[in-house]
Design a protein around this motif. Structure first.
Motif, PDB file in Angstrom:
ATOM      1  N   GLN A 188     -21.557 -28.146 -14.654  1.00 25.63           N
ATOM      2  CA  GLN A 188     -22.932 -28.386 -15.102  1.00 25.63           C
ATOM      3  C   GLN A 188     -23.919 -27.862 -14.069  1.00 25.63           C
ATOM      4  O   GLN A 188     -23.604 -27.767 -12.885  1.00 25.63           O
ATOM      5  CB  GLN A 188     -23.175 -29.887 -15.298  1.00 25.63           C
ATOM      6  CG  GLN A 188     -22.293 -30.537 -16.343  1.00 25.63           C
ATOM      7  CD  GLN A 188     -22.536 -32.032 -16.460  1.00 25.63           C
ATOM      8  OE1 GLN A 188     -23.097 -32.651 -15.563  1.00 25.63           O
ATOM      9  NE2 GLN A 188     -22.114 -32.624 -17.563  1.00 25.63           N
ATOM     10  N   LEU A 189     -25.115 -27.554 -14.536  1.00 24.07           N
ATOM     11  CA  LEU A 189     -26.191 -27.163 -13.635  1.00 24.07           C
ATOM     12  C   LEU A 189     -27.462 -27.899 -14.046  1.00 24.07           C
ATOM     13  O   LEU A 189     -27.924 -27.791 -15.178  1.00 24.07           O
ATOM     14  CB  LEU A 189     -26.443 -25.646 -13.695  1.00 24.07           C
ATOM     15  CG  LEU A 189     -27.579 -25.135 -12.791  1.00 24.07           C
ATOM     16  CD1 LEU A 189     -27.239 -25.338 -11.312  1.00 24.07           C
ATOM     17  CD2 LEU A 189     -27.877 -23.657 -13.067  1.00 24.07           C
ATOM     18  N   LEU A 190     -28.001 -28.658 -13.101  1.00 21.33           N
ATOM     19  CA  LEU A 190     -29.281 -29.325 -13.299  1.00 21.33           C
ATOM     20  C   LEU A 190     -30.358 -28.500 -12.611  1.00 21.33           C
ATOM     21  O   LEU A 190     -30.254 -28.201 -11.418  1.00 21.33           O
ATOM     22  CB  LEU A 190     -29.251 -30.736 -12.702  1.00 21.33           C
ATOM     23  CG  LEU A 190     -30.600 -31.467 -12.619  1.00 21.33           C
ATOM     24  CD1 LEU A 190     -31.155 -31.748 -14.007  1.00 21.33           C
ATOM     25  CD2 LEU A 190     -30.459 -32.759 -11.815  1.00 21.33           C
TER      26      LEU A 190
ATOM     27  N   GLN B  11     -29.146 -28.481 -17.747  1.00 23.87           N
ATOM     28  CA  GLN B  11     -29.906 -29.722 -17.800  1.00 23.87           C
ATOM     29  C   GLN B  11     -31.245 -29.461 -17.103  1.00 23.87           C
ATOM     30  O   GLN B  11     -31.270 -29.104 -15.928  1.00 23.87           O
ATOM     31  CB  GLN B  11     -29.158 -30.837 -17.076  1.00 23.87           C
ATOM     32  CG  GLN B  11     -27.814 -31.184 -17.685  1.00 23.87           C
ATOM     33  CD  GLN B  11     -27.140 -32.287 -16.908  1.00 23.87           C
ATOM     34  OE1 GLN B  11     -27.743 -33.337 -16.638  1.00 23.87           O
ATOM     35  NE2 GLN B  11     -25.883 -32.071 -16.541  1.00 23.87           N
ATOM     36  N   LEU B  12     -32.311 -29.613 -17.821  1.00 18.22           N
ATOM     37  CA  LEU B  12     -33.634 -29.265 -17.302  1.00 18.22           C
ATOM     38  C   LEU B  12     -34.463 -30.516 -17.052  1.00 18.22           C
ATOM     39  O   LEU B  12     -34.567 -31.386 -17.923  1.00 18.22           O
ATOM     40  CB  LEU B  12     -34.356 -28.361 -18.303  1.00 18.22           C
ATOM     41  CG  LEU B  12     -35.785 -27.935 -17.952  1.00 18.22           C
ATOM     42  CD1 LEU B  12     -35.807 -27.073 -16.695  1.00 18.22           C
ATOM     43  CD2 LEU B  12     -36.405 -27.183 -19.132  1.00 18.22           C
TER      44      LEU B  12
ATOM     45  N   ASP C   6     -29.946 -17.143 -19.235  1.00 14.73           N
ATOM     46  CA  ASP C   6     -28.659 -16.780 -19.855  1.00 14.73           C
ATOM     47  C   ASP C   6     -27.471 -17.357 -19.088  1.00 14.73           C
ATOM     48  O   ASP C   6     -26.330 -16.933 -19.295  1.00 14.73           O
ATOM     49  CB  ASP C   6     -28.533 -15.252 -19.926  1.00 14.73           C
ATOM     50  CG  ASP C   6     -29.601 -14.618 -20.807  1.00 14.73           C
ATOM     51  OD1 ASP C   6     -29.918 -15.198 -21.855  1.00 14.73           O
ATOM     52  OD2 ASP C   6     -30.124 -13.550 -20.433  1.00 14.73           O
ATOM     53  N   TRP C   7     -27.738 -18.310 -18.200  1.00 14.78           N
ATOM     54  CA  TRP C   7     -26.664 -18.880 -17.383  1.00 14.78           C
ATOM     55  C   TRP C   7     -25.649 -19.602 -18.251  1.00 14.78           C
ATOM     56  O   TRP C   7     -26.006 -20.323 -19.182  1.00 14.78           O
ATOM     57  CB  TRP C   7     -27.255 -19.868 -16.370  1.00 14.78           C
ATOM     58  CG  TRP C   7     -26.264 -20.454 -15.409  1.00 14.78           C
ATOM     59  CD1 TRP C   7     -25.914 -19.972 -14.193  1.00 14.78           C
ATOM     60  CD2 TRP C   7     -25.509 -21.664 -15.596  1.00 14.78           C
ATOM     61  NE1 TRP C   7     -24.989 -20.799 -13.597  1.00 14.78           N
ATOM     62  CE2 TRP C   7     -24.721 -21.848 -14.443  1.00 14.78           C
ATOM     63  CE3 TRP C   7     -25.433 -22.605 -16.622  1.00 14.78           C
ATOM     64  CZ2 TRP C   7     -23.867 -22.926 -14.288  1.00 14.78           C
ATOM     65  CZ3 TRP C   7     -24.571 -23.679 -16.478  1.00 14.78           C
ATOM     66  CH2 TRP C   7     -23.798 -23.832 -15.318  1.00 14.78           C
ATOM     67  N   THR C   8     -24.381 -19.385 -17.944  1.00 17.95           N
ATOM     68  CA  THR C   8     -23.309 -20.117 -18.601  1.00 17.95           C
ATOM     69  C   THR C   8     -22.360 -20.650 -17.543  1.00 17.95           C
ATOM     70  O   THR C   8     -22.139 -20.010 -16.504  1.00 17.95           O
ATOM     71  CB  THR C   8     -22.515 -19.225 -19.580  1.00 17.95           C
ATOM     72  OG1 THR C   8     -22.018 -18.077 -18.877  1.00 17.95           O
ATOM     73  CG2 THR C   8     -23.408 -18.766 -20.735  1.00 17.95           C
TER      74      THR C   8
ATOM     75  N   SER D 242     -19.067 -22.298 -11.163  1.00 16.86           N
ATOM     76  CA  SER D 242     -17.754 -22.921 -11.279  1.00 16.86           C
ATOM     77  C   SER D 242     -17.720 -24.374 -10.816  1.00 16.86           C
ATOM     78  O   SER D 242     -16.659 -24.924 -10.607  1.00 16.86           O
ATOM     79  CB  SER D 242     -16.731 -22.112 -10.479  1.00 16.86           C
ATOM     80  OG  SER D 242     -17.105 -22.067  -9.115  1.00 16.86           O
ATOM     81  N   GLN D 243     -18.878 -24.954 -10.623  1.00 17.74           N
ATOM     82  CA  GLN D 243     -18.914 -26.358 -10.225  1.00 17.74           C
ATOM     83  C   GLN D 243     -20.249 -26.965 -10.644  1.00 17.74           C
ATOM     84  O   GLN D 243     -21.202 -26.252 -10.915  1.00 17.74           O
ATOM     85  CB  GLN D 243     -18.724 -26.503  -8.720  1.00 17.74           C
ATOM     86  CG  GLN D 243     -19.755 -25.747  -7.903  1.00 17.74           C
ATOM     87  CD  GLN D 243     -19.459 -25.797  -6.416  1.00 17.74           C
ATOM     88  OE1 GLN D 243     -18.584 -26.520  -5.993  1.00 17.74           O
ATOM     89  NE2 GLN D 243     -20.201 -25.041  -5.630  1.00 17.74           N
ATOM     90  N   SER D 244     -20.313 -28.261 -10.693  1.00 21.70           N
ATOM     91  CA  SER D 244     -21.555 -28.930 -11.045  1.00 21.70           C
ATOM     92  C   SER D 244     -22.482 -28.947  -9.839  1.00 21.70           C
ATOM     93  O   SER D 244     -22.048 -29.149  -8.706  1.00 21.70           O
ATOM     94  CB  SER D 244     -21.271 -30.360 -11.515  1.00 21.70           C
ATOM     95  OG  SER D 244     -20.490 -30.346 -12.694  1.00 21.70           O
TER      96      SER D 244
END
Length: 262
Positions: free
Chosen positions: A125-127, A146-147, A116-118, A94-96
């Protein structure tokens, strides 16, 4: 009992228990410590064990012993899955945010879940930063992540990216959470790994993150391998599958490390 029969039993005991002492063997077989030492010398000569102070250890418990990634993927899979699930629960949706995944079989199982993360919302966002080629491959297909794959030399045994350039990149990063693996977690020696080059990257990962989470199944507890890459006080959380020994539990508590049993 013939000496050959006794030595075969000693070799079997070492393989099963990983470590035996001279006094334990002398009592078990009703022989003198001198006889035990001769037996251990014979077994070491035939590469069935390794002599250490006061006894012997299995060859796979030596400080430089390190099975390949393929071998480790079949070991304690259920326990590692539980550890990965507990680690996954720490990653926000629920947060970047940003996380680092160290190379290893347990972190790879965590990557399976992240595949499968959403995000919870359009602005979340998730880096994910990693030095593991298999992890990068698994996450490359998830467009919501973001990889960032760290650059450097790939170490074939673990498929981890290592080297001074990798360390230099980590020194310029400050991710929210680091998920780190270890070959040994010891009350005095701390967290360790058999490889000097890979240890440098692990140290850099630990130093870079705001929160450091160690993932180690219970076979790694109370173990020491060649190179220490972090003290217990350098980590914040240990996720494992069984209660640590009293000595390690006390050391973790003194270092203010939260222990999560998965």
């Amino acid at each position: 009992m013939f000496a050959e029969e006794r030595q075969a039993l000693i070799a079997e005991l070492v393989t099963t228990a990983s470590r035996v002492t001279v006094n334990e063997l002398a009592t078990r077989f009703d022989i003198t410590p001198e006889t035990v030492r001769r037996d251990l010398d014979t077994l070491e000569g035939s590469r069935q064990l390794r002599r250490v102070h006061g006894g012997a250890v299995a060859l796979d418990r030596l400080s430089l012993s390190e099975p390949s990634l393929a071998e480790r993927q079949t070991q304690r899979h259920d326990e590692k899955e539980r550890i990965a699930a507990a680690a996954f629960a720490m990653i926000p949706t629920s947060q970047s945010g940003s996380i680092i995944l160290d190379a290893g079989t347990t972190t790879e199982l965590l990557a399976d879940r992240l595949a499968d993360w959403t995000s919870a919302g359009p602005d979340d966002q998730l880096l994910v930063i990693t030095n593991a080629v298999p992890i990068a491959y698994k996450l490359a297909g998830n467009e919501e992540i973001q990889l960032h794959l760290l650059g450097g030399r790939v170490r074939g045994l673990t498929r981890a990216v290592v080297g001074q350039s990798t360390v230099a990149q980590l020194e310029g990063l400050r991710p929210d959470i680091a998920f780190i693996g270890a070959n040994g977690v010891h009350a005095v020696f701390g967290l360790s790994t058999p490889d000097l080059v890979e240890s440098s990257v692990k140290t850099a990962i630990v130093r870079s993150a705001r929160l450091v989470v160690a993932l180690a199944d219970s076979t790694k507890l109370d173990e020491e391998t060649l190179v220490r890459f972090a003290a217990l006080g350098d980590i914040d959380v240990l996720i494992t599958d069984a209660l640590p020994s009293p000595e390690l539990s006390a050391a973790l508590a003194a270092a203010d490390v939260e222990v999560v049993i998965a």
